[in-house]
Enzyme design. Structure first.
Site: not given
Ligand code: GTP
Ligand code: SPV
Ligand code: MN
Length: 596
Positions: A75, A203, A212, A232, A254-256, A281, A373
């Site tokens: 994004r 993307y 989003k 979110h 995101s990615a947490c 999500d 992804r």
């Molecule tokens: P978006 O799709 O971007 O909104 O992300 P999301 O919040 O769904 O994140 P996702 O579950 O894909 O996790 C993103 C990253 O965090 C990955 O690399 C995971 O391996 C890492 N991760 C997820 N859960 C944990 C956890 O409990 N501990 C740790 N250390 N890392 C984690």
């Molecule tokens: C995020 O970035 O929080 C996502 C992926 O879930 S995207 O759809 O690209 O925003």
């Molecule tokens: Mn997201």
């Protein structure tokens, strides 16, 4: 110009598609019906054009690989705009353009942008068909990749046109890829017009407009107007061995960890417990007649982060992506399978990296992009909740806020009350990730994990959250978690993933008023013995470090909020500043019990 379609006779829709076609001048217009025959046809087209590459039909049946332009992999927050008549409506955290200026700027970019191309008209529903909480959108796009992804991520095609009928209440989404030049890339939202214009990107979050753009940015605006919440958040159900299911929503940036948490497999110690995924999500939540908060997942698939996804960390995601999945920007192996860092299988000797270059095991460069992804249908998920498609949604007992914080924020804490919990959400900090372009690993405030996604003034959004309390006779309990606290050696203190079940169990028991807690100046934390730690493979000292509340760190944290509050401007609810002051005063009281 519009090809006749038997799918709809909705005059407003036909006229709008005509108007978009006049502007973008495509060679062909294809109305999507969402059928299996259509999926096959689009896929063949995409393969023929080199947009998709078929994967090994033995190991990945029905799966395809896509590589986006290497300047277009996440994004783009600096190119994302909220276009309201007044700047103040977009607020202090959003980029703003006046609607007339935005239309004037983007119109020349769209003018003839589809010449020589096909315009796909993609009708879709966000939310279960027939749900009073669902919304219809129509995205016109010149990307077959977008059409195929929208087919997985939403209820797409005839089903949406049937739900829409003759109504003019649909989101108008226009997308054109152009040449993916970041100089000509804009993601513009017009909340008053229920319109989204996205140009210059291919993307995910920039172009799958239901996600989003509609479900969060426009959705949050509609939520404020209509009295509901677009968040979110993942939604999960936890089933106990006795068969009691409790629904929890959680906002992590995101990615947490939302996808991971929503598909979690409890550790052996929790025999008989089961976590069911409702969504991974986004959550749309409304007050039910029973005074509880009811949530639906507006999506129908998962657009999940690939790196770090393994059988060990998230088996349900790995099982969800075995078939009928589109992979974007991962690495490709010689036997036409996919690979990424943290997949849990040995790196291939040789592969093709996310940019299409030869890659060798041991290379210092990543084979898969950190924000690569998968797009997988929800039906593939073995842990899919039987209520995921229920038009009523599920009743939420607890809401969790969590960020990626190396220090300060303990493993888990419960808010004393609603205002305290809104303060947790509003002041959430998190290290930035690869999900958006820009520096990674910098702590920034990401209120409610909505900083990039709130479609109106963030201060008014806080006010909306505070006001929700008055409508909720049975409000969910509010919590804060942090899976990412680090020890002195820089490694994560808490093992995370399935072990997060231990925290979830405390959250559920607190929500149902059946476990103890210890009062700190900021909120309730588990007392010694409250968290089930048996069969956990880390030392009790490490657990203590992960769960500790350090007053010196918290004093700093709370004091650092001044800058954030100042940025939020005069519309920020005063009660949040008072909440901060109260916490600081409590810390002083605890540090020096003689203070009165
Ligand atoms: P978006 O799709 O971007 O909104 O992300 P999301 O919040 O769904 O994140 P996702 O579950 O894909 O996790 C993103 C990253 O965090 C990955 O690399 C995971 O391996 C890492 N991760 C997820 N859960 C944990 C956890 O409990 N501990 C740790 N250390 N890392 C984690
Ligand atoms: C995020 O970035 O929080 C996502 C992926 O879930 S995207 O759809 O690209 O925003
Ligand atoms: Mn997201």
């Amino acid at each position: 110009m519009t090809q006749p379609t038997s799918l709809t006779s909705n005059k407003t829709l036909l006229a709008w598609v005509d108007e978009m076609a006049k502007l973008t001048k495509p060679d062909r217009i294809v109305w999507c019906d969402g059928s299996e025959e259509e999926r096959k046809r689009f896929t063949e087209e995409a393969v023929g054009a080199g947009i998709l590459e078929p994967l090994n039909p033995e190991t990945r049946p029905g799966c395809y690989f896509h590589r986006s332009n290497s300047n277009d992999v996440a994004r783009v927050e600096h190119l994302t705009f909220i276009c309201t008549p007044e700047k103040e409506e977009a607020g202090p955290t959003n980029n703003w353009m006046a609607p007339a200026d935005a239309y004037a700027k983007l119109t020349p970019l769209f003018d003839g942008s589809m010449t020589g191309r096909t315009m796909y008209v993609v009708p879709y529903i966000m939310g279960p068909a027939g749900s009073p909480m669902s919304k219809v959108g129509v995205e016109v796009t010149d990307s077959v990749y977008v059409a195929l992804n929208m087919r997985i991520m939403t209820r797409m095609g005839k089903i949406a046109l049937d739900q829409l009928g003759d109504s003019n209440d649909f989101n108008r989404g226009l997308h054109s890829t152009l040449d993916c030049n970041p100089e000509r890339r804009f993601i513009c939202h017009f909340p008053q017009d229920n319109t989204i214009w996205s140009v210059g990107s291919g993307y995910g979050g920039n172009v799958l407009l239901g996600k989003k753009c509609l479900a969060l940015r426009i959705g949050s605006y509609l939520g404020k107007k209509e009295g509901w919440l677009a968040e979110h958040m993942l939604i999960l159900g936890v089933e106990s061995p006795e068969g009691e299911t409790t629904y929890v929503a959680a906002a992590f940036p995101s990615a947490c960890g939302k996808t991971n948490f929503s598909m979690m497999i409890p550790p052996k110690r929790f025999k008989g417990w089961k976590v069911w995924t409702v969504g991974d999500d986004i959550a749309w939540m409304r007050v039910g007649e029973d005074g509880r908060l009811w949530a639906i997942n507006p999506e129908a698939g998962y657009f999940g982060v690939a790196p770090g996804t393994s059988m060990e960390s998230n088996a349900n995601a790995m099982l969800s992506i075995r078939s009928n999945t589109i992979f974007t920007n991962v690495a490709l192996t010689s036997d036409k399978d996919v690979w990424w860092e943290g997949m849990g299988t040995p790196a291939p000797e040789e592969a093709t990296d996310w940019q299409g270059r030869p890659w060798k095991k041991g290379s210092t460069e990543k084979a898969a992009h950190p924000n690569s992804r998968f797009t997988a249908p929800a039906q593939n998920n073995p842990a899919l909740s039987k209520y995921w498609d229920d038009p009523k949604g599920v009743p939420i007992s607890a809401i969790i806020f969590g960020g990626r914080r190396a220090t300060t924020v303990p493993l888990v804490m419960q808010a004393f009350n609603w205002v305290n919990g809104v303060f947790f959400g509003a002041t959430m900090g998190s290290e930035t990730t690869a999900a958006a372009t820009g520096a990674v690993g910098i702590v920034r405030r990401d209120p409610f994990a909505m900083l990039p996604f709130c479609g109106y003034n963030m201060s008014d959004y806080f006010g909306h959250w505070l006001a929700m309390q008055t409508k909720l006779a049975n409000p969910p309990k509010l919590f804060m978690v942090n899976w990412f606290r680090k020890g002195k050696d820089g490694s994560f203190l808490w093992p995370g993933y399935g072990e997060n079940m231990r925290v979830l169990k405390w959250v559920i028991d607190r929500s149902r008023l059946r476990v103890g807690g210890y009062e700190t100046p900021m909120g309730w934390v588990p007392k010694a013995g409250d968290l089930d730690l048996s069969e956990l493979a880390i030392s009790s000292e490490t657990v203590d470090e992960a769960t500790s509340v350090n007053f010196t760190e918290w004093k700093q944290e709370l004091e650092s909020l001044d800058a954030f509050f100042d940025q939020m401007g005069p519309r920020m609810p005063k009660v949040l500043r008072l909440q901060r002051d109260l916490m600081l005063a409590r810390i002083e009281l605890m540090a020096d019990p003689t203070v009165t």
